[in-house]
Design an enzyme around this catalytic site. Structure first.
Site, mmCIF file in Angstrom:
data_model
loop_
_atom_site.group_PDB
_atom_site.id
_atom_site.type_symbol
_atom_site.label_atom_id
_atom_site.label_comp_id
_atom_site.label_asym_id
_atom_site.label_seq_id
_atom_site.Cartn_x
_atom_site.Cartn_y
_atom_site.Cartn_z
ATOM 1 N N ARG A 174 0.836 -1.211 0.000
ATOM 2 C CA ARG A 174 0.000 0.000 0.000
ATOM 3 C C ARG A 174 0.864 1.251 0.000
ATOM 4 O O ARG A 174 0.544 2.250 -0.639
ATOM 5 C CB ARG A 174 -0.956 -0.027 1.204
ATOM 6 C CG ARG A 174 -2.069 1.002 1.078
ATOM 7 C CD ARG A 174 -3.153 0.807 2.112
ATOM 8 N NE ARG A 174 -2.644 0.943 3.471
ATOM 9 C CZ ARG A 174 -3.362 0.682 4.555
ATOM 10 N NH1 ARG A 174 -4.611 0.269 4.447
ATOM 11 N NH2 ARG A 174 -2.834 0.824 5.763
ATOM 12 N N LYS B 243 -2.856 6.362 1.134
ATOM 13 C CA LYS B 243 -2.619 6.756 2.535
ATOM 14 C C LYS B 243 -1.593 7.887 2.550
ATOM 15 O O LYS B 243 -0.424 7.709 2.913
ATOM 16 C CB LYS B 243 -2.155 5.547 3.356
ATOM 17 C CG LYS B 243 -2.397 5.747 4.841
ATOM 18 C CD LYS B 243 -2.339 4.434 5.593
ATOM 19 C CE LYS B 243 -2.316 4.643 7.091
ATOM 20 N NZ LYS B 243 -3.542 5.196 7.637
ATOM 21 N N GLU C 180 -16.251 6.384 4.421
ATOM 22 C CA GLU C 180 -15.536 5.814 5.572
ATOM 23 C C GLU C 180 -15.400 6.852 6.675
ATOM 24 O O GLU C 180 -15.738 8.024 6.500
ATOM 25 C CB GLU C 180 -14.168 5.287 5.154
ATOM 26 C CG GLU C 180 -13.189 6.348 4.703
ATOM 27 C CD GLU C 180 -11.806 5.761 4.400
ATOM 28 O OE1 GLU C 180 -11.353 4.855 5.123
ATOM 29 O OE2 GLU C 180 -11.167 6.243 3.444
HETATM 30 N N1 PLP Z 1 -9.304 4.396 6.581
HETATM 31 C C1 PLP Z 1 -8.500 5.379 7.017
HETATM 32 C C2 PLP Z 1 -8.813 6.776 6.609
HETATM 33 C C3 PLP Z 1 -7.401 5.074 7.833
HETATM 34 O O1 PLP Z 1 -6.587 6.054 8.266
HETATM 35 C C4 PLP Z 1 -7.156 3.746 8.197
HETATM 36 C C5 PLP Z 1 -5.992 3.398 9.007
HETATM 37 O O2 PLP Z 1 -5.000 2.963 8.534
HETATM 38 C C6 PLP Z 1 -8.025 2.753 7.731
HETATM 39 C C7 PLP Z 1 -9.093 3.120 6.928
HETATM 40 C C8 PLP Z 1 -7.815 1.319 8.100
HETATM 41 O O3 PLP Z 1 -6.782 0.719 7.371
HETATM 42 P P1 PLP Z 1 -5.953 -0.477 7.993
HETATM 43 O O4 PLP Z 1 -6.950 -1.507 8.407
HETATM 44 O O5 PLP Z 1 -5.093 -0.947 6.890
HETATM 45 O O6 PLP Z 1 -5.203 0.058 9.146
HETATM 46 C C1 COI Z 2 -4.050 3.388 11.474
HETATM 47 O O1 COI Z 2 -5.026 2.767 11.895
HETATM 48 O O2 COI Z 2 -2.936 2.847 11.356
HETATM 49 C C2 COI Z 2 -4.157 4.783 11.062
HETATM 50 O O3 COI Z 2 -3.312 5.247 10.349
HETATM 51 C C3 COI Z 2 -5.276 5.607 11.533
HETATM 52 C C4 COI Z 2 -4.900 6.757 12.391
HETATM 53 C C5 COI Z 2 -6.021 6.997 13.363
HETATM 54 C C6 COI Z 2 -3.673 6.612 13.162
#
Ligand code: PLP
Ligand code: COI
Length: 345
Positions: A80, A184, A220
Site C-alpha cells: 500500500r 494513505k 468511511e
Molecule cells: N481508513 C483510514 C482513513 C485510515 O486512516 C485507516 C488506518 O490505517 C483505515 C481506513 C484502516 O486501514 P488499515 O486496516 O489498513 O489500518
Molecule cells: C491506522 O489505523 O494505522 C491509522 O493510520 C489511523 C490513524 C487513526 C492513526
C-alpha cells in the site's frame, strides 16, 4: 520489558528508544540505520513541507500467548505504501526493505512490546517523505523513509469494544470522486483535521464521510473503514475514494470463513435504518462499535436531521469477528490464512 502502565495506554505517542532511517539519494537507498535521535535534518525547501509529499502506514506487533512476537500482514502495508508513493511520484522502498526496516524497528524497541495479557500492542508508523530542496511544484526526487514505533492501547484505554458515537455532515468532504482518497497520504488527513475538530468538540468519537458527489453514500470514517452487519451479511462500501483497509480485507475473509455473506457495494446512508450492527475498523481502532450516528446537514448544526441507532453494546457478530482477528494476531487461534510474521526478539 519496560515497566509501563500498559493498561492506561490509549492511542497516543509514547517515547521509545530508536527509529530506523534510510534515504533515497543519487538513485539508491542508504543502508538502514538505527538511531536514538528522533529529530531529522531536513532542508526548509523539502517538498514535504510545501507540497505535502508524504505518505505513511500503520501496523502492529503483538506479544502472543506463546511469548513470541508477531507482525500482522506487513507485506500488505508495504504494497500500500508503494501504491501511495506511486501516486505522489515519490521514490519508495521495496517490499523487502519495508518489511526489513519494520522488523528492525520491532527488535530495536522490543522492550516496549506490551505483555500478552494487556490490550496494548506496539504500533509501527512507517513514514515516507519527499526530502530534496525544491521550489517549483513537482514531485520529490529524493525521499526519506523512517519507521517509528510506539506502544498503544485501544481508543478506550484497556477496555475493548466500547461503543462510541459518530456524526455525518454534508459540508465537509474527505476526498474528491477522482481524487486521492484511496491512498494513505498525509494530504487526506490534513483535509480531515478541521471537520474532525468540529466533531470532537461536539463530543463525537468519529466522523463519517459521505461520497463527495451526491452526499448520499457512505464512504468511511476519518480514521478507519466502515462495516455493518445486516442479518448474516457483512456489508462495507466499495468506492474509489476509500482507503483499502487491511483490517477490513482480513475481516471479510474471516466473515466468509465463519459462514457469513460478504457484500462490498454502495451503501446509501438511509440504509442504516435497517442494519443491526455498525463498526469502524482499522489498525488503530481494531473494531470499534458505533452505537449512534447523527446525520447533520452542516457539521456545525446543533441538531441532527436524523438519528440512526444501533446496538448499545458491541453486537454478537462483530464480537465474533473481533475475537477471530485478535486470536490470530496474538496466537490463541491458528493462523489459518498465513497472516502473521514472527519476529525473533
Ligand atoms: N481508513 C483510514 C482513513 C485510515 O486512516 C485507516 C488506518 O490505517 C483505515 C481506513 C484502516 O486501514 P488499515 O486496516 O489498513 O489500518
Ligand atoms: C491506522 O489505523 O494505522 C491509522 O493510520 C489511523 C490513524 C487513526 C492513526
Amino acid at each position: 520489558m519496560k515497566n509501563l502502565e500498559w493498561g492506561k495506554m490509549s492511542f497516543s505517542y509514547t517515547k521509545t528508544d530508536y527509529i530506523i532511517y534510510s534515504t533515497f539519494k543519487d538513485g539508491k537507498w542508504t543502508p538502514a540505520v538505527k538511531t536514538a535521535d528522533f529529530n531529522i535534518a531536513l532542508s526548509s525547501y523539502a517538498g514535504v513541507l510545501h507540497y505535502g509529499s508524504s505518505c505513511f502506514e500503520g501496523l502492529k506487533a503483538f506479544r502472543g500467548v506463546d511469548g513470541k512476537v508477531r507482525l500482522f500482514r506487513p507485506e500488505e502495508n508495504a504494497k500500500r505504501m508503494i501504491r501511495s508513493a506511486e501516486f505522489l511520484d515519490l521514490p519508495a522502498p521495496s517490499i523487502e526493505q519495508f518489511v526489513e526496516m519494520c522488523v528492525m524497528a520491532v527488535k530495536a524497541n522490543a522492550e516496549y512490546i506490551p505483555p500478552y495479557e494487556s490490550t496494548a500492542s506496539l504500533y509501527l508508523r512507517p513514514l515516507l517523505i519527499g526530502s530534496n530542496p525544491q521550489l517549483g511544484i513537482r514531485s520529490s526526487v529524493e525521499s526519506t523513509f523512517i519507521v517509528m514505533a510506539s506502544p498503544v492501547g485501544t481508543y478506550s484505554g484497556d477496555k475493548i469494544l466500547v461503543p462510541g458515537t459518530a456524526v455525518v455532515g454534508r459540508n465537509h468532504d474527505r476526498a474528491a470522486p477522482n481524487g486521492s482518497g484511496s491512498y494513505k497520504i498525509g494530504a487526506n488527513y490534513a483535509q480531515s483535521l478541521h471537520p474532525y475538530n468540529i466533531a470532537h468538540k461536539q463530543g463525537y468519537r468519529e466522523l463519517l464521510f459521505l461520497d463527495a458527489s451526491t452526499h448520499s453514500l457512505i464512504e468511511e470514517f476519518g480514521s478507519s473503514n466502515f462495516f455493518a452487519i445486516k442479518g448474516n451479511t457483512y456489508i462495507t462500501p466499495n468506492s474509489h475514494s476509500v482507503l483499502p483497509s487491511i483490517t477490513n480485507a482480513s475481516l471479510r475473509t474471516v466473515a466468509q470463513d465463519l459462514g457469513m455473506k460478504v457484500e462490498m457495494r454502495e451503501i446509501p446512508l438511509v440504509e442504516l435504518d435497517s442494519v443491526d450492527e455498525v463498526n469502524s475498523c482499522g489498525t488503530a481502532v481494531v473494531i470499534t462499535p458505533i452505537c449512534r450516528i447523527d446525520d447533520k446537514i452542516r457539521l456545525e448544526d446543533e441538531l441532527p436531521s436524523h438519528v440512526y441507532k444501533f446496538t448499545e453494546e458491541c453486537g454478537v457478530k462483530s464480537r465474533a469477528l473481533y475475537d477471530q482477528i485478535i486470536g490470530i494476531q496474538k496466537g490463541t487461534l491458528d493462523d489459518r490464512f498465513g497472516w502473521t510474521m514472527f519476529v525473533d526478539c
